[in-house]
Design an enzyme around this catalytic site. Structure first.
Site, PDB file in Angstrom:
ATOM      1  N   CYS A   1       3.432   5.844  -5.157  1.00  0.00           N
ATOM      2  CA  CYS A   1       2.230   5.055  -5.471  1.00  0.00           C
ATOM      3  C   CYS A   1       1.875   5.235  -6.941  1.00  0.00           C
ATOM      4  O   CYS A   1       1.379   4.314  -7.574  1.00  0.00           O
ATOM      5  CB  CYS A   1       1.072   5.475  -4.580  1.00  0.00           C
ATOM      6  SG  CYS A   1       0.804   7.235  -4.544  1.00  0.00           S
TER       7      CYS A   1
ATOM      8  N   GLU B   1      -6.012   4.552   0.404  1.00  0.00           N
ATOM      9  CA  GLU B   1      -5.188   5.006  -0.736  1.00  0.00           C
ATOM     10  C   GLU B   1      -4.097   3.951  -0.876  1.00  0.00           C
ATOM     11  O   GLU B   1      -3.175   3.906  -0.059  1.00  0.00           O
ATOM     12  CB  GLU B   1      -4.537   6.360  -0.424  1.00  0.00           C
ATOM     13  CG  GLU B   1      -5.503   7.438   0.018  1.00  0.00           C
ATOM     14  CD  GLU B   1      -5.991   8.298  -1.123  1.00  0.00           C
ATOM     15  OE1 GLU B   1      -5.634   8.021  -2.275  1.00  0.00           O
ATOM     16  OE2 GLU B   1      -6.744   9.236  -0.856  1.00  0.00           O
TER      17      GLU B   1
HETATM   18  P1  NDP Z   1       2.159  -0.889   4.373  1.00  0.00           P
HETATM   19  O1  NDP Z   1       0.820  -1.364   4.000  1.00  0.00           O
HETATM   20  O2  NDP Z   1       3.216  -1.883   4.678  1.00  0.00           O
HETATM   21  O3  NDP Z   1       2.063   0.037   5.680  1.00  0.00           O
HETATM   22  C1  NDP Z   1       1.259   1.198   5.728  1.00  0.00           C
HETATM   23  C2  NDP Z   1       0.959   1.541   7.172  1.00  0.00           C
HETATM   24  O4  NDP Z   1       0.153   0.507   7.756  1.00  0.00           O
HETATM   25  C3  NDP Z   1       2.206   1.647   8.044  1.00  0.00           C
HETATM   26  O5  NDP Z   1       2.038   2.709   8.954  1.00  0.00           O
HETATM   27  C4  NDP Z   1       2.220   0.293   8.724  1.00  0.00           C
HETATM   28  O6  NDP Z   1       2.925   0.288   9.922  1.00  0.00           O
HETATM   29  C5  NDP Z   1       0.739   0.101   8.973  1.00  0.00           C
HETATM   30  N1  NDP Z   1       0.353  -1.273   9.267  1.00  0.00           N
HETATM   31  C6  NDP Z   1       0.997  -2.437   8.964  1.00  0.00           C
HETATM   32  N2  NDP Z   1       0.273  -3.503   9.416  1.00  0.00           N
HETATM   33  C7  NDP Z   1      -0.840  -3.002  10.007  1.00  0.00           C
HETATM   34  C8  NDP Z   1      -1.966  -3.586  10.669  1.00  0.00           C
HETATM   35  N3  NDP Z   1      -2.115  -4.900  10.819  1.00  0.00           N
HETATM   36  N4  NDP Z   1      -2.922  -2.771  11.134  1.00  0.00           N
HETATM   37  C9  NDP Z   1      -2.836  -1.437  10.992  1.00  0.00           C
HETATM   38  N5  NDP Z   1      -1.773  -0.820  10.402  1.00  0.00           N
HETATM   39  C10 NDP Z   1      -0.793  -1.583   9.915  1.00  0.00           C
HETATM   40  O7  NDP Z   1       2.620   0.082   3.226  1.00  0.00           O
HETATM   41  P2  NDP Z   1       3.999   0.886   3.090  1.00  0.00           P
HETATM   42  O8  NDP Z   1       4.212   1.773   4.245  1.00  0.00           O
HETATM   43  O9  NDP Z   1       5.067  -0.044   2.719  1.00  0.00           O
HETATM   44  O10 NDP Z   1       3.681   1.844   1.849  1.00  0.00           O
HETATM   45  C11 NDP Z   1       3.879   1.448   0.540  1.00  0.00           C
HETATM   46  C12 NDP Z   1       2.546   1.190  -0.126  1.00  0.00           C
HETATM   47  O11 NDP Z   1       1.740   2.339  -0.012  1.00  0.00           O
HETATM   48  C13 NDP Z   1       2.688   0.944  -1.630  1.00  0.00           C
HETATM   49  O12 NDP Z   1       1.833  -0.107  -2.025  1.00  0.00           O
HETATM   50  C14 NDP Z   1       2.234   2.265  -2.229  1.00  0.00           C
HETATM   51  O13 NDP Z   1       1.775   2.152  -3.546  1.00  0.00           O
HETATM   52  C15 NDP Z   1       1.170   2.684  -1.266  1.00  0.00           C
HETATM   53  N6  NDP Z   1       0.928   4.122  -1.321  1.00  0.00           N
HETATM   54  C16 NDP Z   1      -0.248   4.577  -1.880  1.00  0.00           C
HETATM   55  C17 NDP Z   1      -0.479   5.933  -2.006  1.00  0.00           C
HETATM   56  C18 NDP Z   1      -1.754   6.448  -2.618  1.00  0.00           C
HETATM   57  O14 NDP Z   1      -2.012   7.639  -2.479  1.00  0.00           O
HETATM   58  N7  NDP Z   1      -2.545   5.647  -3.291  1.00  0.00           N
HETATM   59  C19 NDP Z   1       0.521   6.914  -1.570  1.00  0.00           C
HETATM   60  C20 NDP Z   1       1.684   6.340  -0.977  1.00  0.00           C
HETATM   61  C21 NDP Z   1       1.870   4.973  -0.864  1.00  0.00           C
HETATM   62  P3  NDP Z   1       4.500  -0.022   9.908  1.00  0.00           P
HETATM   63  O15 NDP Z   1       5.112   0.627   8.753  1.00  0.00           O
HETATM   64  O16 NDP Z   1       4.917   0.582  11.153  1.00  0.00           O
HETATM   65  O17 NDP Z   1       4.582  -1.512   9.817  1.00  0.00           O
END
Ligand code: NDP
Length: 456
Positions: A262, A227
């Site tokens: 999002c 997502e």
């Molecule tokens: P990120 O992609 O930065 O992070 C998402 C998760 O992935 C976090 O828990 C992060 O950890 C983790 N992560 C980061 N690097 C890795 C890796 N190499 N391997 C595995 N996991 C990893 O997104 P955000 O948290 O900043 O969220 C914002 C984004 O999410 C926006 O683009 C938004 O549009 C989208 N979004 C989409 C939704 C939907 O339903 N379509 C709903 C909500 C948000 P950590 O944060 O600890 O670095």
């Protein structure tokens, strides 16, 4: 140890223990054992725990809203709204889970019978985002649990205290510790989850991280759902009943949760006949937003959750202005402590500008004038994302003609920036793959087993 900061004043809230590859493997082993017994329980028994969890969340809402606001900067009223609103997922499971998880029996011909059984995937990893940790978390881990899976839940590093509070309430509600585990840490810890052996990966977050996950776990050949982000368009036709109401609703769609949704409205197209009036009402509305301390009840715009996003927004503003955009409001960070960015409105924008093409995920919006529906359709479709698209109009047929053209998982007529558990939540192209919510969202956590039998 991982430090958690309050984005409104940059003060340290707490230091918490991070997981390591050895604790993750230990937790995974526990979950493997726990899942076997959990899957043997009836759907009703599992659902009972989730219903108790829902009650506990409601009882503790004051404390939970405070935690959410302190670590994400979400204005306190919006924290309450999120926690209350997310409860609709629990009601949805209450009324529908048994139906969707029951076997489908098909009476065959000549004494041969067939059945579809919906078995859990096993132990799944849920890597989640910080912007709506209750909504996007519930979409995955509650549905996965009810379907008989064990879950390793990694909240974002920016919503870790909320993740731990959710885990504590699940345990109190009767979900065993060897069925749900919170994995704490930054991206590197998420990476360790990708290397471990899970039976499915359910991710909410950005496109770059989603793509990385897809590539990393591909050799495992297990279900992966993503997502991801969006660049969601809203088109205001000239026949809207009330231009002011349209402007108020559009502004809320763009600026609620500081634009960090999002499905936030990320770009607006307005028919030339009402463009000037719409922009005036829009500006008046956004100028009236209360900005500041997220703990204050009246605050509508708090700080951004992540400091790094300030640069991205400033860069989008500079890029737009250098290419001829007109800055009507905001455009910069607010002075003082905290990651505050002023609500920003740009007109004279076009698709050469980052603000109309790249996800902003903040309190910034470009409003572009269009001549007719064809021009609006062309611009709305000019994106690599495919999450949602919206039209405001009194003419349903005309709106539907535009919405039919959209390659998005969700379309809205006279509404925007909303999610309902009754219908699937899914993105296309760079907005993701797979669906949560609805009947599809519970079956997503199962694997079908086809059973053929013959009476002899
Ligand atoms: P990120 O992609 O930065 O992070 C998402 C998760 O992935 C976090 O828990 C992060 O950890 C983790 N992560 C980061 N690097 C890795 C890796 N190499 N391997 C595995 N996991 C990893 O997104 P955000 O948290 O900043 O969220 C914002 C984004 O999410 C926006 O683009 C938004 O549009 C989208 N979004 C989409 C939704 C939907 O339903 N379509 C709903 C909500 C948000 P950590 O944060 O600890 O670095």
């Amino acid at each position: 140890m991982m430090n958690i900061y309050n984005p409104s004043n940059e003060q340290l809230l707490k230091s918490i223990e991070e997981d390591s590859s050895s604790t993750i493997n230990e937790k995974l082993n526990q979950l493997r054992n726990g899942q076997i017994q959990w899957a043997q329980k009836s759907v009703t028994e599992r659902l009972d725990c989730i219903l108790k969890f829902g009650d506990l969340i409601q009882q503790n809402i004051d404390e939970l809203a405070q935690i959410l606001t302190s670590e994400t900067g979400k204005p306190i009223q919006q924290s309450y709204n999120e926690i209350k609103g997310a409860h609709n997922r629990i009601d949805h499971l209450k009324y529908n889970a048994e139906k969707w998880l029951a076997d489908d029996t098909i009476e065959g011909l000549e004494g041969t019978f067939e059945k579809i059984m919906y078995e859990p995937l096993g132990v799944v990893a849920n890597i989640s985002a910080w912007n709506f940790p209750y909504n996007v978390g519930y979409n995955v881990f509650l549905y996965a649990l009810v379907a008989g899976n064990a879950v390793a839940y990694k909240p974002s590093e920016y919503a870790s205290l909320t993740g731990l509070a959710i885990a504590a309430n699940l345990y109190k509600a009767g979900v065993p510790e060897d069925v749900f585990q919170c994995i704490i840490g930054e991206g590197a810890v998420g990476q360790t989850l990708l290397e471990a052996d899970f039976d499915g990966y359910f991710f909410t977050g950005s496109y770059p991280t989603g793509l990385h996950i897809l590539k990393e776990v591909a050799p495992k050949v297990v279900p992966v759902q993503l997502e991801l982000g969006g660049k969601d368009p809203l088109y205001i036709m000239e026949d809207v009943q009330d231009v002011k109401v349209a402007a108020i609703n559009a502004a809320e769609g763009a600026f609620y949760n500081n634009g960090q949704s999002c499905c936030a409205v990320e770009r607006i197209y307005v028919h030339e006949k009402i463009f000037d009036a719409f922009v005036d009402f829009f500006l008046e509305e956004v100028e009236g937003y209360a900005i500041g301390d997220p703990d204050a009840e009246e605050t509508f715009i708090g700080p951004l959750t992540r400091k790094g996003q300030l640069n991205l927004l400033r860069n989008q503003v500079d890029d737009a202005i250098s290419k001829g955009a007109k800055l009507l409001l905001g455009g910069a960070e607010l002075a003082g402590k905290g990651y505050f960015f002023a609500p920003t409105i740009l007109t004279n924008v076009n698709h050469e500008m980052l603000v109309m093409k790249e996800e902003s995920f903040g309190p910034i919006i470009g409003i572009q004038k269009v001549e007719n529906d064809n021009e609006a359709i062309k611009l709305m479709k000019d994106t690599e994302y495919g999450l949602t698209a919206a039209v405001f109009s009194t003419d349903q047929l005309r709106a539907e003609k535009v919405l039919k053209e959209m390659n998005t998982g969700t379309v809205y007529w006279n509404c925007c920036d909303r999610v309902s558990p009754n219908v699937p939540w899914s993105g296309r192209n760079k907005s993701g793959v797979g669906a949560t919510l609805s009947s599809q969202g519970i079956r997503a956590f199962t694997q079908p087993k086809a059973y053929h039998w013959r009476e002899v």
